[in-house]
Design an enzyme around this catalytic site. Sequence first.
Site, short mmCIF file in Angstrom:
data_model
loop_
_atom_site.label_atom_id
_atom_site.label_comp_id
_atom_site.label_asym_id
_atom_site.label_seq_id
_atom_site.Cartn_x
_atom_site.Cartn_y
_atom_site.Cartn_z
N CYS A 100 -1.45 -16.36 3.61
CA CYS A 100 -1.60 -14.96 4.01
C CYS A 100 -1.55 -14.81 5.53
O CYS A 100 -2.30 -15.46 6.26
CB CYS A 100 -2.91 -14.40 3.47
SG CYS A 100 -3.04 -12.65 3.87
N ASN A 200 9.61 -18.50 -3.81
CA ASN A 200 9.20 -17.10 -3.63
C ASN A 200 9.81 -16.52 -2.36
O ASN A 200 9.91 -17.19 -1.34
CB ASN A 200 7.66 -17.06 -3.57
CG ASN A 200 7.12 -15.70 -3.15
OD1 ASN A 200 6.44 -15.59 -2.13
ND2 ASN A 200 7.41 -14.67 -3.90
C1 LIG Z 1 1.24 -5.57 -1.00
C2 LIG Z 1 1.28 -7.07 -0.93
C3 LIG Z 1 0.12 -7.79 -1.13
C4 LIG Z 1 0.15 -9.18 -1.09
N1 LIG Z 1 -1.00 -9.87 -1.37
C5 LIG Z 1 -0.96 -11.23 -1.49
C6 LIG Z 1 -2.08 -11.97 -1.95
O1 LIG Z 1 -3.13 -11.39 -2.28
N2 LIG Z 1 -1.95 -13.32 -2.01
C7 LIG Z 1 -0.80 -13.98 -1.68
O2 LIG Z 1 -0.72 -15.20 -1.78
N3 LIG Z 1 0.28 -13.30 -1.26
C8 LIG Z 1 0.24 -11.95 -1.18
N4 LIG Z 1 1.36 -11.27 -0.83
C9 LIG Z 1 2.62 -12.01 -0.65
C10 LIG Z 1 3.41 -12.09 -1.96
O3 LIG Z 1 2.70 -12.82 -2.93
C11 LIG Z 1 4.78 -12.77 -1.73
O4 LIG Z 1 4.56 -14.07 -1.25
C12 LIG Z 1 5.65 -12.01 -0.74
O5 LIG Z 1 5.61 -10.62 -0.96
C13 LIG Z 1 7.11 -12.49 -0.80
O6 LIG Z 1 7.62 -12.33 -2.10
P1 LIG Z 1 8.58 -11.07 -2.48
O7 LIG Z 1 9.73 -11.08 -1.53
O8 LIG Z 1 8.98 -11.34 -3.91
O9 LIG Z 1 7.75 -9.85 -2.31
C14 LIG Z 1 1.35 -9.88 -0.83
C15 LIG Z 1 2.51 -9.14 -0.59
C16 LIG Z 1 2.49 -7.76 -0.64
C17 LIG Z 1 3.77 -7.01 -0.43
#
Ligand SMILES: Cc1cc2nc3c(=O)[nH]c(=O)nc-3n(C[C@H](O)[C@H](O)[C@H](O)COP(=O)(O)O)c2cc1C
Length: 357
Positions: A100, A200
């Site tokens: 994070c 991811n």
């Molecule tokens: C609104 C939001 C909240 C997120 N909260 C977390 C979280 O609680 N824990 C985590 O490991 N990643 C969190 N992420 C990251 C996502 O799990 C992911 O790694 C990131 O969005 C990239 O993947 P994507 O391109 O499919 O969105 C968050 C992302 C977004 C957009």
Amino acid sequence: MRIGTIEIDRPVILAPMEDVTDRAFRQLCKLHGADIVYTEFISAEAIRRGAEKSIRKLAMADHERPVAVQIFGNTVESMVEAAAIAESYEPDYLDINFGCPVKKVAGRGAGAALLREPEKLSAIASAVARAVSIPVTAKTRIGWDHDSINIAETVRRLEDAGMQAVAVHGRTRSDMYKGKADWSRIAEAKAACSIPIIANGDIWNADDAVAMFAQTGADGIMIGRGSIGNPFIFAQSVSLVRLGVPLPAPTYRERIRVALDHMRLSVEYKGEKYGILEMRRHYSTYLKGLPGVSKVRNELVRELDPAVITELLQGFEAHCGMLEREGRLTESGEYLNDHSPRLILNYQPNTKQSTIV
Ligand SMILES: Cc1cc2nc3c(=O)[nH]c(=O)nc-3n(C[C@H](O)[C@H](O)[C@H](O)COP(=O)(O)O)c2cc1C
């Protein structure tokens, strides 16, 4: 891919997302084909203190399974204690957040900040793995910034610490969410260790899902933003990845009905007040691109009564149905009359009539 007793061929997984992957959304994604779902991240300190809001996030239902609880923290002690408490809620596995980037987490030495403290990262991961009897996994980024990309070293450390899989978001901490995820670094992670790697970052449709597996050699993939307002992405991805069969885009009716299902589940799990308030951010993504969406959305976000919201959504569906019958809207929600910039829908909940003004 195997994590403990869970064995799924090329799983398509819902990523943990704060304020998004609550019980309602997890259930919806599961219904629409997600193989595994994750909770929002939960603060180890807050779990340890017994903070009500955080403890509530540990609750899950059997029909969500397999489900992982994700925790974050900056000390071995708090993480070990929180892990034991989280385990008592019986998730299928526990995930540690080492990725994070946001200030309230990384600024306090947790999440991605641990990428700059590799010894501490190892200590937390191995202590948590020893403290519980369920499998433990981790989720991380490719490095702190572009001058310190260390994903190969990180995944080897996590493997040595007893992690049973690692999800890798192909961005650095300093990227936040900018630019494009670097999938070649995920491939590097896969080549560097022998535990499963979950890829991811920037999977927006089923074609991306297939490409992610092909380009990274990952064992599973994880979808975050691409699933918001679009849980259909799971069945579409599973079908294309595992069967080679593309599924059609959802119809506007399905999209409106899923918004309605989401609202109902949100109310069921969070109560009327919070369930409705928390739904407000979701309507525009479910209804994106449909004619008159901004007007109906403005009405939806002002309402507090689930019955009126149901009427508004059903009325909107009826309105789209009318446009479809007139040949101006396709089943998949493509509006054929968008050269008419003045189209504004005036939906009257009382009479359930829409007029175009
Ligand atoms: C609104 C939001 C909240 C997120 N909260 C977390 C979280 O609680 N824990 C985590 O490991 N990643 C969190 N992420 C990251 C996502 O799990 C992911 O790694 C990131 O969005 C990239 O993947 P994507 O391109 O499919 O969105 C968050 C992302 C977004 C957009």
